[in-house]
Design a protein around this motif. Sequence first.
Motif, mmCIF file in Angstrom:
data_model
loop_
_atom_site.group_PDB
_atom_site.id
_atom_site.type_symbol
_atom_site.label_atom_id
_atom_site.label_comp_id
_atom_site.label_asym_id
_atom_site.label_seq_id
_atom_site.Cartn_x
_atom_site.Cartn_y
_atom_site.Cartn_z
ATOM 1 N N ARG A 69 55.729 34.281 39.109
ATOM 2 C CA ARG A 69 55.475 33.001 38.505
ATOM 3 C C ARG A 69 54.393 32.798 39.102
ATOM 4 N NH1 ARG A 69 60.429 29.193 36.827
ATOM 5 N NH2 ARG A 69 61.477 30.199 34.639
ATOM 6 N N LEU A 70 54.169 32.953 40.198
ATOM 7 C CA LEU A 70 53.053 32.334 41.111
ATOM 8 C C LEU A 70 51.946 33.226 40.747
ATOM 9 C CD1 LEU A 70 54.137 30.769 44.200
ATOM 10 C CD2 LEU A 70 53.372 29.485 41.914
ATOM 11 N N ARG A 71 52.187 34.622 40.286
ATOM 12 C CA ARG A 71 50.857 36.022 40.397
ATOM 13 C C ARG A 71 50.818 35.908 39.180
ATOM 14 N NH1 ARG A 71 54.088 40.849 42.281
ATOM 15 N NH2 ARG A 71 51.987 41.739 41.302
ATOM 16 N N VAL A 72 51.596 35.629 38.142
ATOM 17 C CA VAL A 72 51.127 35.465 36.909
ATOM 18 C C VAL A 72 49.757 34.136 36.769
ATOM 19 C CG1 VAL A 72 51.515 34.799 34.367
ATOM 20 C CG2 VAL A 72 53.166 36.047 35.935
ATOM 21 N N ALA A 73 50.439 33.281 37.402
ATOM 22 C CA ALA A 73 49.358 32.117 37.592
ATOM 23 C C ALA A 73 47.809 32.407 38.249
ATOM 24 C CB ALA A 73 49.829 30.918 38.012
ATOM 25 N N ASP A 74 47.379 33.416 39.680
ATOM 26 C CA ASP A 74 46.846 34.039 40.018
ATOM 27 C C ASP A 74 45.693 34.793 39.028
ATOM 28 O OD1 ASP A 74 47.643 32.629 42.127
ATOM 29 O OD2 ASP A 74 48.330 34.484 43.481
ATOM 30 N N LEU A 75 46.637 35.719 38.301
ATOM 31 C CA LEU A 75 46.206 36.675 37.145
ATOM 32 C C LEU A 75 45.630 35.825 36.494
ATOM 33 C CD1 LEU A 75 45.475 39.124 36.123
ATOM 34 C CD2 LEU A 75 48.067 39.044 35.336
ATOM 35 N N LEU A 76 45.702 34.881 36.223
ATOM 36 C CA LEU A 76 44.780 33.845 35.211
ATOM 37 C C LEU A 76 44.597 33.693 35.864
ATOM 38 C CD1 LEU A 76 48.454 32.080 33.026
ATOM 39 C CD2 LEU A 76 46.629 34.213 31.899
ATOM 40 N N GLU A 77 44.481 33.108 36.386
ATOM 41 C CA GLU A 77 42.952 31.676 36.669
ATOM 42 C C GLU A 77 41.872 32.485 36.792
ATOM 43 O OE1 GLU A 77 42.727 29.318 40.066
ATOM 44 O OE2 GLU A 77 43.809 30.761 40.868
ATOM 45 N N ALA A 78 42.193 33.951 37.269
ATOM 46 C CA ALA A 78 41.011 35.256 37.532
ATOM 47 C C ALA A 78 40.546 36.096 36.522
ATOM 48 C CB ALA A 78 41.437 36.313 38.047
ATOM 49 N N LEU A 79 40.782 35.382 35.388
ATOM 50 C CA LEU A 79 40.774 35.818 33.931
ATOM 51 C C LEU A 79 39.365 34.948 32.864
ATOM 52 C CD1 LEU A 79 44.080 36.482 32.150
ATOM 53 C CD2 LEU A 79 42.579 38.148 33.222
ATOM 54 N N SER A 80 38.365 35.917 32.861
ATOM 55 C CA SER A 80 37.532 34.955 32.106
ATOM 56 C C SER A 80 38.191 34.486 30.766
ATOM 57 C CB SER A 80 36.218 36.027 31.220
ATOM 58 O OG SER A 80 37.137 37.005 30.744
ATOM 59 N N PRO A 81 37.092 33.441 30.045
ATOM 60 C CA PRO A 81 37.520 33.322 29.062
ATOM 61 C C PRO A 81 37.862 33.958 27.961
ATOM 62 C CG PRO A 81 35.931 31.175 29.770
ATOM 63 C CD PRO A 81 36.066 32.370 30.842
ATOM 64 N N ALA A 82 36.867 35.509 26.807
ATOM 65 C CA ALA A 82 36.968 36.234 26.479
ATOM 66 C C ALA A 82 39.063 37.214 26.643
ATOM 67 C CB ALA A 82 36.370 37.308 26.084
ATOM 68 N N GLU A 83 38.298 36.787 27.971
ATOM 69 C CA GLU A 83 40.314 37.220 28.471
ATOM 70 C C GLU A 83 41.310 36.687 27.928
ATOM 71 O OE1 GLU A 83 39.264 40.473 31.824
ATOM 72 O OE2 GLU A 83 39.079 38.485 32.370
ATOM 73 N N TRP A 84 41.240 35.178 27.443
ATOM 74 C CA TRP A 84 42.306 34.572 27.915
ATOM 75 C C TRP A 84 42.615 34.839 26.249
ATOM 76 C CZ3 TRP A 84 45.402 30.453 29.496
ATOM 77 C CH2 TRP A 84 45.180 30.245 30.868
ATOM 78 N N ASP A 85 41.290 34.714 25.883
ATOM 79 C CA ASP A 85 41.420 35.324 23.457
ATOM 80 C C ASP A 85 42.377 36.652 23.201
ATOM 81 O OD1 ASP A 85 41.584 32.564 22.889
ATOM 82 O OD2 ASP A 85 39.217 32.500 23.707
#
Length: 212
Positions: free
Chosen positions: A13-29
């Motif tokens: 879970r913590l590693r997923v949070a790190d991954l998400l934090e590194a993503l750009s706004p476009a990657e989130w969508d």
Amino acid sequence: MDEEYWAAVRGLRLRVADLLEALSPAEWDTSSLCRGWRVRDVAGHLAIIPTITTWDLVAATPRAGFNPHRINTLIARRNGSRDRADLVAQIRRHADDRRTARVLDARDSLFDVIVHSQDIALPLGRDFPVPAEHSRRALRRVWEMGWPFNASRKLAGVTLRATDTGWSEGAGPEVAGPALALLLLATGRTAPALDSLHGPGIATLKPAQGGA
């Protein structure tokens, strides 16, 4: 579920949070591997699953037409629309949690975070390695649980064999590869799984995109 199990869940879970934090706004969508879910919807699901209640699920039922998959999708999209930083913070804040709604099952926590980590990472070309033992334990749970994946029924007629850890199930032509790839296969993510699998049983598999 032992301390080793929950340590694995927390770490992932913590590693997923790190991954998400590194993503750009476009990657989130970007569309994830989970059918109909964007990356932010997967994040929304992972953020809420440790604290979701049975009432949350019941409240979403009428709008989702009493369909379990639609209920899951509705809640994931609703939660995924929140601020990105808030979702990352929530995943971190509840990384140690060992509960979920009573109508769900905390035994699903490990495979849930593993599979959804790949739902996020693979479409974005990101590498998110998972220890083989974690994948083996998750794979064993998915194989035994039946609904919603019904893996043992859908993959009847082939033998699955993990090449990186001691796990094998089924009967028939062999499909072999890393436990993580077999886990993706067992949860309906056939197309991305095939890149890492081999064996004569491959010819019987139909590419599909996974559900939640």
